[in-house]
Write a protein that holds these residues in place. Sequence first.
Motif, PDB file in Angstrom:
ATOM      1  N   PRO A   1       0.806  -1.225   0.000  1.00  0.00           N
ATOM      2  CA  PRO A   1       0.000   0.000   0.000  1.00  0.00           C
ATOM      3  C   PRO A   1       0.840   1.277   0.000  1.00  0.00           C
ATOM      4  O   PRO A   1       0.485   2.256  -0.662  1.00  0.00           O
ATOM      5  CB  PRO A   1      -0.816  -0.114   1.296  1.00  0.00           C
ATOM      6  CG  PRO A   1      -0.903  -1.571   1.555  1.00  0.00           C
ATOM      7  CD  PRO A   1       0.400  -2.138   1.083  1.00  0.00           C
ATOM      8  N   VAL A   2       1.956   1.264   0.724  1.00  0.00           N
ATOM      9  CA  VAL A   2       2.810   2.452   0.766  1.00  0.00           C
ATOM     10  C   VAL A   2       3.431   2.693  -0.607  1.00  0.00           C
ATOM     11  O   VAL A   2       3.534   3.835  -1.072  1.00  0.00           O
ATOM     12  CB  VAL A   2       3.916   2.295   1.832  1.00  0.00           C
ATOM     13  CG1 VAL A   2       4.731   3.575   1.940  1.00  0.00           C
ATOM     14  CG2 VAL A   2       3.307   1.954   3.180  1.00  0.00           C
ATOM     15  N   SER A   3       3.826   1.617  -1.262  1.00  0.00           N
ATOM     16  CA  SER A   3       4.358   1.734  -2.620  1.00  0.00           C
ATOM     17  C   SER A   3       3.308   2.297  -3.573  1.00  0.00           C
ATOM     18  O   SER A   3       3.602   3.161  -4.411  1.00  0.00           O
ATOM     19  CB  SER A   3       4.824   0.357  -3.112  1.00  0.00           C
ATOM     20  OG  SER A   3       5.157   0.387  -4.480  1.00  0.00           O
ATOM     21  N   GLU A   4       2.074   1.829  -3.430  1.00  0.00           N
ATOM     22  CA  GLU A   4       0.994   2.314  -4.288  1.00  0.00           C
ATOM     23  C   GLU A   4       0.677   3.786  -4.014  1.00  0.00           C
ATOM     24  O   GLU A   4       0.353   4.544  -4.940  1.00  0.00           O
ATOM     25  CB  GLU A   4      -0.262   1.463  -4.073  1.00  0.00           C
ATOM     26  CG  GLU A   4      -0.157   0.052  -4.634  1.00  0.00           C
ATOM     27  CD  GLU A   4      -0.012   0.048  -6.144  1.00  0.00           C
ATOM     28  OE1 GLU A   4      -0.802   0.736  -6.816  1.00  0.00           O
ATOM     29  OE2 GLU A   4       0.902  -0.626  -6.648  1.00  0.00           O
ATOM     30  N   LEU A   5       0.768   4.184  -2.759  1.00  0.00           N
ATOM     31  CA  LEU A   5       0.528   5.591  -2.425  1.00  0.00           C
ATOM     32  C   LEU A   5       1.581   6.480  -3.073  1.00  0.00           C
ATOM     33  O   LEU A   5       1.265   7.563  -3.587  1.00  0.00           O
ATOM     34  CB  LEU A   5       0.541   5.779  -0.904  1.00  0.00           C
ATOM     35  CG  LEU A   5      -0.594   5.118  -0.125  1.00  0.00           C
ATOM     36  CD1 LEU A   5      -0.436   5.386   1.363  1.00  0.00           C
ATOM     37  CD2 LEU A   5      -1.952   5.601  -0.607  1.00  0.00           C
ATOM     38  N   TRP A   6       2.833   6.032  -3.040  1.00  0.00           N
ATOM     39  CA  TRP A   6       3.896   6.807  -3.691  1.00  0.00           C
ATOM     40  C   TRP A   6       3.642   6.904  -5.195  1.00  0.00           C
ATOM     41  O   TRP A   6       3.763   7.981  -5.788  1.00  0.00           O
ATOM     42  CB  TRP A   6       5.256   6.158  -3.428  1.00  0.00           C
ATOM     43  CG  TRP A   6       6.333   6.729  -4.300  1.00  0.00           C
ATOM     44  CD1 TRP A   6       6.835   8.002  -4.264  1.00  0.00           C
ATOM     45  CD2 TRP A   6       7.008   6.065  -5.374  1.00  0.00           C
ATOM     46  NE1 TRP A   6       7.794   8.167  -5.243  1.00  0.00           N
ATOM     47  CE2 TRP A   6       7.922   6.996  -5.937  1.00  0.00           C
ATOM     48  CE3 TRP A   6       6.950   4.780  -5.901  1.00  0.00           C
ATOM     49  CZ2 TRP A   6       8.753   6.669  -7.004  1.00  0.00           C
ATOM     50  CZ3 TRP A   6       7.778   4.452  -6.962  1.00  0.00           C
ATOM     51  CH2 TRP A   6       8.667   5.391  -7.506  1.00  0.00           C
ATOM     52  N   LYS A   7       3.256   5.785  -5.798  1.00  0.00           N
ATOM     53  CA  LYS A   7       2.982   5.786  -7.235  1.00  0.00           C
ATOM     54  C   LYS A   7       1.819   6.725  -7.562  1.00  0.00           C
ATOM     55  O   LYS A   7       1.870   7.476  -8.546  1.00  0.00           O
ATOM     56  CB  LYS A   7       2.658   4.361  -7.700  1.00  0.00           C
ATOM     57  CG  LYS A   7       2.509   4.231  -9.214  1.00  0.00           C
ATOM     58  CD  LYS A   7       2.370   2.782  -9.632  1.00  0.00           C
ATOM     59  CE  LYS A   7       1.013   2.241  -9.264  1.00  0.00           C
ATOM     60  NZ  LYS A   7       0.787   0.873  -9.798  1.00  0.00           N
ATOM     61  N   ASN A   8       0.792   6.709  -6.731  1.00  0.00           N
ATOM     62  CA  ASN A   8      -0.349   7.600  -6.944  1.00  0.00           C
ATOM     63  C   ASN A   8       0.022   9.062  -6.735  1.00  0.00           C
ATOM     64  O   ASN A   8      -0.501   9.952  -7.414  1.00  0.00           O
ATOM     65  CB  ASN A   8      -1.494   7.226  -6.001  1.00  0.00           C
ATOM     66  CG  ASN A   8      -2.312   6.058  -6.522  1.00  0.00           C
ATOM     67  OD1 ASN A   8      -1.942   5.427  -7.511  1.00  0.00           O
ATOM     68  ND2 ASN A   8      -3.401   5.746  -5.855  1.00  0.00           N
TER      69      ASN A   8
END
Length: 292
Positions: free
Chosen positions: A106-113
């Motif tokens: 989820p943290v990786s996805e937040l950065w990508k977003n």
Amino acid sequence: MSSASTQPDYTTISNINFTGGFPTSADLAPSIVFLILYALTIPVLLWRWFRKSDRTTILIRPTVFQACRIGMLVIRAYMSKNTYGEGLLIAELVLVSIGFLFLIDPVSELWKNQVASHMPKHERPGWIVRLTWLIKILILVAIATAIAGSVQISSAIDDPSKLDMVKHLRQASVVVSFAAVVVVAIAAALTHFRYPLDHRGTIYILTVAACLIIVSVYRMVQTFSTDPSAPVRSLAAFWVLQMVFEFFAFCLIIGISIPTWFPGEKGRLSRTNSDEEMGRITPAQQVQVQQK
């Protein structure tokens, strides 16, 4: 952990050095406390799922994590006061080791977003795309090695010659998961300083990543520790350095409206279209629109 002596059938795998060790009576109170805390987060997570403006596929992984932790705590509380079998032991060990990994993605996805929220795809440098894939690969490898090591535990109980395989797989998982969290933190910091990203999002991502780094460092040091009496192998270290900081990270993730804070590509396009429409109307009309 000293509890291995109360379960003589499992002394052969005690040197695998499981995170949290074998449950003892001292685990009952903290297990109940954390069960209550996680139970209190259920309505919040359900609210995020049912509220359309908060709903996002990123919530799938925190939901899996929550289920893993509640299941682990129930099992650990039971094991702390009762004799347990091989199946229950393996289930608890698997949930302890694998659950944490569902907080990294989820943290990786937040950065990508966050990047997608401020930069069109054609403007994003190649290293950001490559880093995104690297993080995903690291997470998948960490999960795969953790699962592979877990399924070998049953065999290791019957065949001590397989202990080394279990240990190596678990060690690989904790090292790779640590690398994944560090890469996410570095990526968030780099993109913030090199590109016009919002401060709030970066601070938020780095705060969650910091919690996960603490857990990752603990897991790695504990896994490679060879001294049974080392402080890092104590129950207090497990409940504070893993369980507390996992809970902090989890609460941070479900504590915000992810689509609002990190709208991603769709949010950026919507904002761009809105700005273009505002540019086509007169100042007087803009005031009327803003007042509605």
